[in-house]
Design a protein around this motif. Sequence first.
Motif, short mmCIF file in Angstrom:
data_model
loop_
_atom_site.label_atom_id
_atom_site.label_comp_id
_atom_site.label_asym_id
_atom_site.label_seq_id
_atom_site.Cartn_x
_atom_site.Cartn_y
_atom_site.Cartn_z
N ASN A 2 0.80 -1.21 0.00
CA ASN A 2 0.00 0.00 0.00
C ASN A 2 0.83 1.26 0.00
OD1 ASN A 2 1.00 0.02 2.61
ND2 ASN A 2 -0.90 -0.73 3.51
N SER A 110 1.98 -8.07 2.58
CA SER A 110 0.54 -7.81 2.58
C SER A 110 -0.12 -8.61 3.70
CB SER A 110 -0.07 -8.21 1.23
OG SER A 110 0.57 -7.54 0.16
N ALA A 159 -0.69 -6.70 -3.34
CA ALA A 159 -1.67 -6.38 -2.31
C ALA A 159 -2.63 -7.55 -2.20
CB ALA A 159 -2.42 -5.09 -2.65
N TYR A 162 -7.98 -8.52 2.45
CA TYR A 162 -7.71 -8.95 3.82
C TYR A 162 -8.49 -10.19 4.23
CZ TYR A 162 -6.34 -8.29 8.71
OH TYR A 162 -5.81 -8.47 9.97
N SER A 207 1.11 2.94 -5.68
CA SER A 207 0.50 2.12 -4.64
C SER A 207 -0.66 1.31 -5.19
CB SER A 207 0.03 3.00 -3.47
OG SER A 207 -0.63 4.16 -3.94
N ALA A 209 -4.00 -1.37 -3.70
CA ALA A 209 -4.77 -1.88 -2.56
C ALA A 209 -5.98 -2.65 -3.05
CB ALA A 209 -5.20 -0.73 -1.64
N SER A 218 -10.56 -2.88 -6.37
CA SER A 218 -9.17 -2.56 -6.08
C SER A 218 -8.94 -1.08 -6.33
CB SER A 218 -8.21 -3.40 -6.93
OG SER A 218 -8.39 -3.12 -8.31
N THR A 248 -4.70 2.55 1.31
CA THR A 248 -5.16 1.27 1.82
C THR A 248 -6.66 1.35 2.06
OG1 THR A 248 -4.69 -0.48 3.44
CG2 THR A 248 -4.90 1.75 4.29
N LEU A 255 -11.25 4.30 1.71
CA LEU A 255 -9.84 4.39 1.36
C LEU A 255 -9.14 5.42 2.22
CD1 LEU A 255 -9.85 4.21 -2.54
CD2 LEU A 255 -8.49 2.75 -1.03
N TYR A 289 3.67 4.22 3.52
CA TYR A 289 2.76 3.10 3.73
C TYR A 289 1.67 3.51 4.71
CZ TYR A 289 6.27 0.05 1.58
OH TYR A 289 7.15 -0.52 0.71
N SER A 291 -1.71 1.65 6.99
CA SER A 291 -2.46 0.45 7.34
C SER A 291 -3.61 0.83 8.27
CB SER A 291 -1.55 -0.58 8.04
OG SER A 291 -2.27 -1.77 8.28
#
Length: 332
Positions: A2, A110, A159, A162, A207, A209, A218, A248, A255, A289, A291
């Motif tokens: 990310n 990731s 990426a 999750y 980047s 995600a 995405s 991310t 986002l 980055y 998160s």
Amino acid sequence: MNGILGLENGRTGTYLTTKGGAILKKIIILALAAAMSAGVTACAKKPAAEEHGAHEHEAAEGTAFLHIHGLGYSRDGERLYIPVHNGIKIYAGGAWSDAPGDKHDYMGFSAADNGFYSSGHPAEGTRYKNPLGLIRSTDEGQSITVLALEGEVDLHGMAVSYRTHTLYALNPEPNSKMKQQGLFYSRDEGKTWTPAAMAGVSGQITSLAVHPSDDKISAIGTTAGTYVSRDYGQTYAQLDPKPASALTFTDQGELLIGSTGAVELRKVNPGTGQAESWKPASAGEAITYISANPADPKKAAYTTEKKNVYVTSDGGATWTQIAEEGQAADGK
């Protein structure tokens, strides 16, 4: 993945340039990648445990971060993972520790709800081939399982969704699974890959995600803005025109976007475009980055080009610095 896909903080990366919605044929891998892999023993794959078991973290061997290669939270949101070139540092409860296992140079790191996926280079003295290809760990790096492409490719631009574990990757060169350069996705942990046309994307990619629960969604950040796809990367529409350095998805599907120039951090709803400012603590530093904590929507972390690391527990209203210029702090 990310964050910035380029040379930041001594990191290597992939620059993918697009023009007029068509992918240029060349993905440039910076020459520093060869230097980072030098001296790493390339041998046969060794077995890796599949089950997530109890283990103890070691006290952090050193507080200096040579590089930062990613950022991600554990499923319960209690631990923040930072791959730092020689293994993974873990921040939890105001203290730092080293993740167990071999100190691989993880790239394309990731985090997912079953552990993490990554690529990169094996630690010296291990029996993995270099590069690692695509690997998975379910026990914070105590063991790794090679899923595909060992000895073939280093996926810096990667990426994962999750919760669905669908992977997206910017492939730098033809290999046994992906016969051309460009964006691909896999819904079976790297066994098969489908190319994505990336139509509509402009600028230099920084980047990538994936939505945490809807894997057809995405986002790509570039020097020309942030783009969102709802069809597995085949077409993208611009969500925001500001140059993006990192992005991310939150667990709620919004986002978090770090912008360059006048450095900003914003939470944006991809459906409505509604934006909320999360003013970063580091004025003038590009965010590398980001998160979002999967267990608490008010918690997040980001890193900067100077290897500073910040966390928030109140939706970006205030930030706590937990690393300063590559030196770990206690965050208290």
